[in-house]
Design an enzyme around this catalytic site. Structure first.
Site, mmCIF file in Angstrom:
data_model
loop_
_atom_site.group_PDB
_atom_site.id
_atom_site.type_symbol
_atom_site.label_atom_id
_atom_site.label_comp_id
_atom_site.label_asym_id
_atom_site.label_seq_id
_atom_site.Cartn_x
_atom_site.Cartn_y
_atom_site.Cartn_z
ATOM 1 C CG HIS A 128 -3.713 -0.820 8.439
ATOM 2 N ND1 HIS A 128 -3.255 -1.763 7.554
ATOM 3 C CD2 HIS A 128 -2.730 0.116 8.511
ATOM 4 C CE1 HIS A 128 -2.039 -1.422 7.128
ATOM 5 N NE2 HIS A 128 -1.710 -0.280 7.687
ATOM 6 C CG ASP A 188 -0.791 5.930 6.660
ATOM 7 O OD1 ASP A 188 -0.219 5.223 5.817
ATOM 8 O OD2 ASP A 188 -0.318 6.147 7.797
ATOM 9 C CD GLU A 196 0.743 4.736 13.935
ATOM 10 O OE1 GLU A 196 1.855 4.233 13.724
ATOM 11 O OE2 GLU A 196 0.096 5.368 13.084
ATOM 12 C CE LYS A 205 1.186 8.231 11.152
ATOM 13 N NZ LYS A 205 1.779 6.900 11.314
ATOM 14 C CE LYS A 244 -1.483 1.570 4.181
ATOM 15 N NZ LYS A 244 -0.407 2.179 4.960
ATOM 16 C CG HIS A 299 1.389 -4.292 8.529
ATOM 17 N ND1 HIS A 299 1.092 -3.059 8.029
ATOM 18 C CD2 HIS A 299 1.610 -4.106 9.852
ATOM 19 C CE1 HIS A 299 1.146 -2.163 9.003
ATOM 20 N NE2 HIS A 299 1.453 -2.772 10.125
#
Ligand code: BG6
Length: 490
Positions: free
Chosen positions: A239, A234, A215, A339, A147, A177
């Site tokens: 995900h 992102d 995160e 983030k 990606k 992932h």
């Protein structure tokens, strides 16, 4: 699926960050654990004109520190035996003539060919076209795509069309992932190897579902890339929506790749589109300003290198999604990622409906509050907890929250494979179950795209939040409107 086979793994973008941080360390661990066939070769392709020795020295310096656990404990002879699998091939990926040397290198063996494109997606089309023109036998080959696969539905279609001109869909491994994480596999085991949960896994028993990927890291030197991407592209489009599928899908008829992917696709197609009103009330985007993470002061997003000073890119997203089908109609699915948040955590919380009538005094004196939650934690540690109420020892009948706790590192002592290690081995062995099919990917784009367009044209900016917090206050307000709370607010 073939367990242990000779292979040639061609890594395009072999000098890039992803190769050094994830792919080569994961291949090393697979080598260390004896999971790679002795006739497994790794051809490392990139533009830089390195000699073989210089490249190997660079790998030792740049990839070895990312091997999980302490590299100091890694046997040097083992590392050297891994390096012996690597061949560096300098190649201008746009120059078709250069691919003849790759063809020669590959022709040497009769192994399965895996092409891993760890490059910018702009190069996927020329790489595939040049592979096809180079007379390399691609009939049994597999191609792994990293990606981001496009910026929106149209660009992802263009990439998929270009790859499809050379490879059939069953040869294409689109990596996400998160699907390779051990706890995600365990979610499948929990749902489909036990009879306990299935009767409760539906709107009649579930009040709401929360999925958080938080995160502490910022954009880590990827400001340029991130500023034209943002958290929705992102993390959410891929995900978080894949995790949502794993929670919400119907039991597949088997673990066969297409059986699983058909069910995930049904969920993605059933996602309720955001109305104009929902876009204001059920979606929050934020951007971090300077603050402190774990006691260290950190810069705001707009001060990160590579980020535009007036950037409107979101570094936080919270959504209240719904799934329009019989199992889930009306059940909120809250998705959240960001983030520079207070903690690094990834978890799924299924909150069950409260009891209909309290005959015991409830903690906090609130009979309507749910006491039962199933918490599946993916990061930083892996665990499953079932929160219940139990009687406090002693006189009287006071009940208190307790958790039935399954911590995987205590229950199972063996080493757990990292997500990349598992997925790379699956690609070599030809197991597509944990890779994303084209139609799934496009359905995910179709759902997020109207919101992205709305944000692009909206007069309002992302809501600021302090680095080290849990995101903008509007994310908590969004939950309140649905009579729910994020765990930190409880
Ligand atoms: C990547 C994103 O896909 O996932 C990164 O591009 C993010 O921005 C990363 O940091 C998170 O992955 P993990 O496994 O560290 O939670």
């Amino acid at each position: 699926m073939q367990p242990h086979i000779p292979f040639t793994f061609t890594l395009f973008g072999a000098t890039g960050d992803l190769s050094m941080r994830k792919i080569l360390p994961a291949l090393f661990v697979a080598h260390r654990e004896g999971k790679l066939h002795q006739d497994g070769r790794i051809i490392c392709v990139a533009k830089q004109d390195f000699s073989q020795e210089d490249y190997l020295a660079w790998v030792s310096k740049s990839a070895a520190p990312y091997v999980k656990g302490s590299f100091a404990g890694v046997d040097n002879a083992l590392w050297l035996s891994f390096l012996a699998r690597l061949t560096y091939l300098p190649l201008d990926l746009l120059d078709s003539a250069g691919y003849l040397s790759l063809a020669k290198t590959l022709a040497a063996g009769k192994a399965v060919s895996v092409f891993y494109l760890a490059t910018s997606p702009a190069l996927f089309e020329p790489i595939c076209a040049n592979l096809a023109a180079s007379k390399i036998d691609l009939s049994q080959a597999r191609v792994v795509l990293e990606k981001p696969l496009g910026h929106d539905l149209m660009s992802s279609r263009a990439i998929n069309d270009a790859v499809a001109r050379v490879f059939a869909e069953e040869q294409i491994y689109r990596i996400d992932h998160y699907l390779g994480k051990e706890a995600v596999q365990n979610l499948l085991a929990l749902r489909f190897a036990n009879s306990l949960f299935e009767p409760l896994w539906r709107r009649e028993s579930v009040a709401h579902v929360q999925l958080t990927i938080a995160e502490q890291l910022g954009v880590e030197g990827r400001g340029d890339f991130y500023d034209s991407t943002g958290a929705m592209r992102d993390m959410v489009q891929n995900h978080l929506l894949q995790l949502l599928c794993m929670v919400a899908m119907e039991p597949p008829t088997s673990m066969d790749a297409d059986a699983v992917r058909d069910e995930k696709l049904r969920v993605l197609r059933a996602l309720k589109p955001f109305s104009a009103e929902d876009m204001e009330l059920k979606a929050v985007r934020g951007q971090y300003v300077s603050g402190a993470v774990e006691g260290q002061s950190v810069a705001g997003y707009q001060q990160e290198p590579g980020v535009a000073t007036q950037s409107q890119t979101e570094t936080f997203v919270a959504l209240h999604a719904e799934i329009n089908n019989w199992r889930w109609a009306g059940v909120p699915f809250f998705l959240r990622t960001g983030k520079r948040l207070a903690q690094r955590t990834a978890e799924i919380i299924i909150t069950f409906r409260p009891i209909p009538h309290a005959i015991l005094p409830m903690p906090g004196g609130q009979p309507g509050t749910s006491s039962n939650r199933l918490v599946i934690r993916l990061q930083p540690d892996e665990s499953i907890q079932l929160h219940c109420l139990a009687k406090q020892p002693g006189d009287g009948m006071t009940v208190q929250p307790v958790a039935l706790d399954l911590a995987f590192d205590q229950a199972f002592k063996q080493r757990r494979a990292d997500a990349y290690e598992r997925l790379l081995l699956d690609a070599i062995r030809g197991n597509l179950s944990l890779f994303v099919r084209r139609d799934e990917q496009e359905a995910a784009w179709r759902w997020v795209e109207p919101l992205l367009r709305h944000w692009e044209t909206s007069a309002s900016a992302p809501k600021p939040y302090m680095a080290g917090s849990w995101g903008p206050t509007s994310s908590f307000a969004m939950m309140e409107r649905a009579s729910a709370q994020w765990p930190e607010d409880r």
